[in-house]
Design an enzyme around this catalytic site. Structure first.
Site, short mmCIF file in Angstrom:
data_model
loop_
_atom_site.label_atom_id
_atom_site.label_comp_id
_atom_site.label_asym_id
_atom_site.label_seq_id
_atom_site.Cartn_x
_atom_site.Cartn_y
_atom_site.Cartn_z
N LEU A 28 6.75 2.93 -6.13
CA LEU A 28 7.40 4.25 -6.29
C LEU A 28 6.37 5.38 -6.28
O LEU A 28 6.74 6.54 -6.38
CB LEU A 28 8.25 4.28 -7.56
CG LEU A 28 9.37 3.24 -7.64
CD1 LEU A 28 10.28 3.53 -8.83
CD2 LEU A 28 10.19 3.17 -6.37
N LYS A 29 5.11 5.04 -6.22
CA LYS A 29 4.03 6.05 -6.15
C LYS A 29 4.26 7.15 -7.18
O LYS A 29 4.46 8.32 -6.85
CB LYS A 29 3.93 6.65 -4.74
CG LYS A 29 3.56 5.63 -3.69
CD LYS A 29 3.27 6.28 -2.36
CE LYS A 29 2.95 5.27 -1.29
NZ LYS A 29 4.08 4.38 -0.95
N ARG A 36 -1.29 -2.85 11.98
CA ARG A 36 -0.63 -2.92 13.29
C ARG A 36 -1.30 -3.99 14.14
O ARG A 36 -2.51 -4.20 14.04
CB ARG A 36 -0.72 -1.56 14.02
CG ARG A 36 0.10 -0.44 13.36
CD ARG A 36 1.58 -0.73 13.42
NE ARG A 36 2.43 0.30 12.85
CZ ARG A 36 2.80 0.35 11.56
NH1 ARG A 36 2.38 -0.56 10.70
NH2 ARG A 36 3.61 1.32 11.14
N ARG A 94 7.46 -2.06 9.38
CA ARG A 94 8.12 -1.88 10.68
C ARG A 94 7.69 -2.83 11.78
O ARG A 94 8.54 -3.23 12.59
CB ARG A 94 7.97 -0.42 11.13
CG ARG A 94 8.85 0.52 10.31
CD ARG A 94 8.43 1.96 10.45
NE ARG A 94 7.13 2.20 9.85
CZ ARG A 94 6.50 3.37 9.83
NH1 ARG A 94 7.07 4.42 10.40
NH2 ARG A 94 5.35 3.50 9.23
O1 C5P Z 1 6.16 0.10 8.38
P1 C5P Z 1 4.76 0.07 7.86
O2 C5P Z 1 4.05 -1.24 8.07
O3 C5P Z 1 3.94 1.25 8.33
O4 C5P Z 1 4.96 0.22 6.28
C1 C5P Z 1 3.93 0.49 5.39
C2 C5P Z 1 4.48 0.53 3.99
O5 C5P Z 1 3.41 0.77 3.08
C3 C5P Z 1 5.51 1.61 3.74
O6 C5P Z 1 6.49 1.05 2.85
C4 C5P Z 1 4.76 2.71 3.04
O7 C5P Z 1 5.56 3.40 2.11
C5 C5P Z 1 3.67 1.93 2.30
N1 C5P Z 1 2.42 2.66 2.07
C6 C5P Z 1 1.66 3.21 3.08
N2 C5P Z 1 0.49 3.88 2.79
C7 C5P Z 1 0.08 4.01 1.52
C8 C5P Z 1 0.83 3.45 0.50
C9 C5P Z 1 2.00 2.77 0.80
O8 C5P Z 1 2.01 3.07 4.24
N3 C5P Z 1 -1.05 4.60 1.25
#
Ligand code: C5P
Length: 249
Positions: free
Chosen positions: A65-66, A193, A227
């Site tokens: 929830l940051k 990615r 994603r």
């Molecule tokens: O879809 P994707 O792989 O980009 O998701 C990354 C997840 O990590 C998301 O739920 C995002 O809210 C979380 N997140 C992030 N960067 C941060 C902290 C959390 O992308 N610094």
């Protein structure tokens, strides 16, 4: 590093629209991934409804929830999530020393709850940190993202957090910086990615990215992936590639 656990060191980010989709993903992937991450959007829709399923199916529960608020509110939020059984929770390092300390104190009600400080979001680049006015107080210090990540991590560590959320690009620096601390901070790295995404520039809003293998080689303890799996038309192929990368390191 070689991956010995039968589960991959990955949190699947359940950034989906409804309870049933999330439930199906947990059941489908519980034997593959270390745990599941519930973010702000899904928490608003489902509150704690998924917590027991994740725990019963053997996954770590990461409630992201940051938290970013005044100390009293941070204490209360962290305490509530700890009582609800979260294994990992997040507080923004930018909320400051007293708020981080309050979150750590609030979470201490559950000895299994670990508090992670979000350093600089993986969606941020140099321009973004300039836009929000992140500046080192000492004019001789670099204003690079990695310098801010390091600075925020030290501050958060002094207030008692158990680890950080950072880009895997910063993992070597942070592991080096905390080499001598009695308890190594846990590094959880989003912004993951696959090579095909890098090549085709499919990084969505993420800016500081790495592949799964690069991230683990850089010293990430866990990856967060959303994603690339949940939005893929061929998630099994993506999973196979992640496994192939991590199990052949
Ligand atoms: O879809 P994707 O792989 O980009 O998701 C990354 C997840 O990590 C998301 O739920 C995002 O809210 C979380 N997140 C992030 N960067 C941060 C902290 C959390 O992308 N610094």
């Amino acid at each position: 590093m070689s991956i010995k656990s039968p589960k991959l060191p990955v949190f699947l980010a359940l950034d989906v629209k409804d309870l049933n989709t999330a439930k199906n993903l947990i059941t489908q992937y519980a034997h593959e991934f270390a745990g599941f991450k519930i973010g702000f959007g899904l928490y608003l829709k489902t509150h704690t409804q998924l917590f027991s399923q994740i725990k019963n199916e053997g996954g770590l529960l990461f409630v992201d929830l940051k938290i970013h608020d005044i100390p009293n509110t941070c204490f209360d939020a962290a305490r509530t999530l700890a009582i609800q059984g979260a294994d990992f929770i997040t507080v923004h390092a930018l909320s400051g020393r007293s708020s981080i300390q309050a979150a750590v104190q609030g979470a201490a009600i559950n000895p299994n709850t670990r508090v992670l400080a979000v350093t600089v979001l993986t969606s941020h680049n140099q321009q973004d940190i300039q836009d929000v006015g992140l500046m080192m107080t000492n004019p001789n210090q670099a204003n690079s993202i990695s310098a801010h990540v390091c600075n925020l991590a030290h501050m958060a560590m002094n207030e008692g957090v158990h680890g950080f959320i950072c880009s895997a690009q910063e993992a070597p620096m942070l592991n080096q910086a905390f080499l001598k601390t009695p308890k190594k901070p846990v590094l959880i790295c989003p912004g993951i990615r696959l090579l095909s995404h890098h090549k085709n520039n499919i990084t969505e809003d993420q800016r500081r990215i790495m592949t799964p293998a690069q991230a683990i080689a850089a010293g990430a303890d866990y990856l967060v992936i959303g994603r690339p799996i949940i939005d893929s038309p061929v998630p099994q192929e993506v999973l196979a590639e992640i496994k192939n990368q991590l199990l052949n390191m």
